[in-house]
Design a protein around this motif. Structure first.
Motif, PDB file in Angstrom:
ATOM      1  N   MET A   1      23.903  24.318  38.729  1.00  0.00           N
ATOM      2  CA  MET A   1      23.221  24.299  37.453  1.00  0.00           C
ATOM      3  C   MET A   1      24.023  25.056  36.392  1.00  0.00           C
ATOM      4  O   MET A   1      23.971  24.704  35.227  1.00  0.00           O
ATOM      5  CB  MET A   1      21.832  24.909  37.628  1.00  0.00           C
ATOM      6  N   LYS A   2      24.769  26.077  36.820  1.00  0.00           N
ATOM      7  CA  LYS A   2      25.554  26.855  35.864  1.00  0.00           C
ATOM      8  C   LYS A   2      26.627  25.984  35.207  1.00  0.00           C
ATOM      9  O   LYS A   2      26.895  26.134  34.021  1.00  0.00           O
ATOM     10  CB  LYS A   2      26.188  28.055  36.558  1.00  0.00           C
ATOM     11  N   VAL A   3      27.221  25.065  35.974  1.00  0.00           N
ATOM     12  CA  VAL A   3      28.235  24.177  35.411  1.00  0.00           C
ATOM     13  C   VAL A   3      27.613  23.283  34.341  1.00  0.00           C
ATOM     14  O   VAL A   3      28.189  23.100  33.265  1.00  0.00           O
ATOM     15  CB  VAL A   3      28.893  23.324  36.530  1.00  0.00           C
ATOM     16  N   LEU A   4      26.426  22.756  34.613  1.00  0.00           N
ATOM     17  CA  LEU A   4      25.731  21.925  33.627  1.00  0.00           C
ATOM     18  C   LEU A   4      25.439  22.716  32.362  1.00  0.00           C
ATOM     19  O   LEU A   4      25.611  22.208  31.246  1.00  0.00           O
ATOM     20  CB  LEU A   4      24.436  21.366  34.209  1.00  0.00           C
ATOM     21  N   ASN A   5      25.021  23.956  32.505  1.00  0.00           N
ATOM     22  CA  ASN A   5      24.765  24.811  31.340  1.00  0.00           C
ATOM     23  C   ASN A   5      26.027  24.995  30.505  1.00  0.00           C
ATOM     24  O   ASN A   5      25.984  24.900  29.278  1.00  0.00           O
ATOM     25  CB  ASN A   5      24.234  26.174  31.775  1.00  0.00           C
ATOM     26  N   CYS A   6      27.138  25.252  31.160  1.00  0.00           N
ATOM     27  CA  CYS A   6      28.403  25.470  30.444  1.00  0.00           C
ATOM     28  C   CYS A   6      28.888  24.190  29.760  1.00  0.00           C
ATOM     29  O   CYS A   6      29.350  24.238  28.621  1.00  0.00           O
ATOM     30  CB  CYS A   6      29.471  25.985  31.401  1.00  0.00           C
ATOM     31  N   VAL A   7      28.767  23.061  30.437  1.00  0.00           N
ATOM     32  CA  VAL A   7      29.185  21.790  29.850  1.00  0.00           C
ATOM     33  C   VAL A   7      28.313  21.459  28.637  1.00  0.00           C
ATOM     34  O   VAL A   7      28.818  21.088  27.575  1.00  0.00           O
ATOM     35  CB  VAL A   7      29.141  20.661  30.901  1.00  0.00           C
ATOM     36  N   ALA A   8      27.004  21.604  28.798  1.00  0.00           N
ATOM     37  CA  ALA A   8      26.089  21.309  27.690  1.00  0.00           C
ATOM     38  C   ALA A   8      26.340  22.238  26.513  1.00  0.00           C
ATOM     39  O   ALA A   8      26.338  21.803  25.355  1.00  0.00           O
ATOM     40  CB  ALA A   8      24.640  21.417  28.161  1.00  0.00           C
ATOM     41  N   LEU A   9      26.575  23.514  26.774  1.00  0.00           N
ATOM     42  CA  LEU A   9      26.856  24.463  25.701  1.00  0.00           C
ATOM     43  C   LEU A   9      28.160  24.114  24.994  1.00  0.00           C
ATOM     44  O   LEU A   9      28.232  24.142  23.756  1.00  0.00           O
ATOM     45  CB  LEU A   9      26.916  25.886  26.252  1.00  0.00           C
ATOM     46  N   THR A  10      29.179  23.748  25.731  1.00  0.00           N
ATOM     47  CA  THR A  10      30.463  23.372  25.144  1.00  0.00           C
ATOM     48  C   THR A  10      30.324  22.147  24.251  1.00  0.00           C
ATOM     49  O   THR A  10      30.835  22.129  23.122  1.00  0.00           O
ATOM     50  CB  THR A  10      31.501  23.105  26.250  1.00  0.00           C
ATOM     51  N   ILE A  11      29.607  21.137  24.730  1.00  0.00           N
ATOM     52  CA  ILE A  11      29.411  19.925  23.930  1.00  0.00           C
ATOM     53  C   ILE A  11      28.593  20.235  22.680  1.00  0.00           C
ATOM     54  O   ILE A  11      28.895  19.737  21.591  1.00  0.00           O
ATOM     55  CB  ILE A  11      28.757  18.820  24.777  1.00  0.00           C
ATOM     56  N   ALA A  12      27.580  21.078  22.813  1.00  0.00           N
ATOM     57  CA  ALA A  12      26.766  21.446  21.651  1.00  0.00           C
ATOM     58  C   ALA A  12      27.594  22.219  20.621  1.00  0.00           C
ATOM     59  O   ALA A  12      27.442  22.019  19.410  1.00  0.00           O
ATOM     60  CB  ALA A  12      25.561  22.267  22.088  1.00  0.00           C
ATOM     61  N   ILE A  13      28.490  23.073  21.073  1.00  0.00           N
ATOM     62  CA  ILE A  13      29.364  23.821  20.165  1.00  0.00           C
ATOM     63  C   ILE A  13      30.317  22.868  19.439  1.00  0.00           C
ATOM     64  O   ILE A  13      30.528  22.992  18.231  1.00  0.00           O
ATOM     65  CB  ILE A  13      30.126  24.924  20.918  1.00  0.00           C
TER      66      ILE A  13
END
Length: 66
Positions: A1-13
């Motif tokens: 789940m941590k990887v999904l959080n990081c990917v989603a945060l990166t795309i949102a940024i």
């Protein structure tokens, strides 16, 4: 789940930076790289939108921890 959080945060940024470029300089980075109204551009925008929606769940957890 941590990887999904990081990917989603990166795309949102990336999406936020793109909106900043549009607002300040009237330059759309995504369209500049991938072209106007291409299928891939629409996929990028859809991923940014989905990431933003996912960030809503992280926002709730971050505020609860504070």
């Amino acid at each position: 789940m941590k990887v999904l959080n990081c990917v989603a945060l990166t795309i949102a940024i990336i999406g936020a930076i793109n909106w900043g470029l549009i607002g300040f300089f009237d330059f759309n980075l995504v369209s500049g790289i991938f072209g106007d109204a291409t299928a891939f551009t629409r996929v990028i925008y859809a991923l940014v939108g989905l990431s933003g929606l996912y960030m809503i769940s992280l926002y709730g957890r971050a505020c609860a921890d504070a």
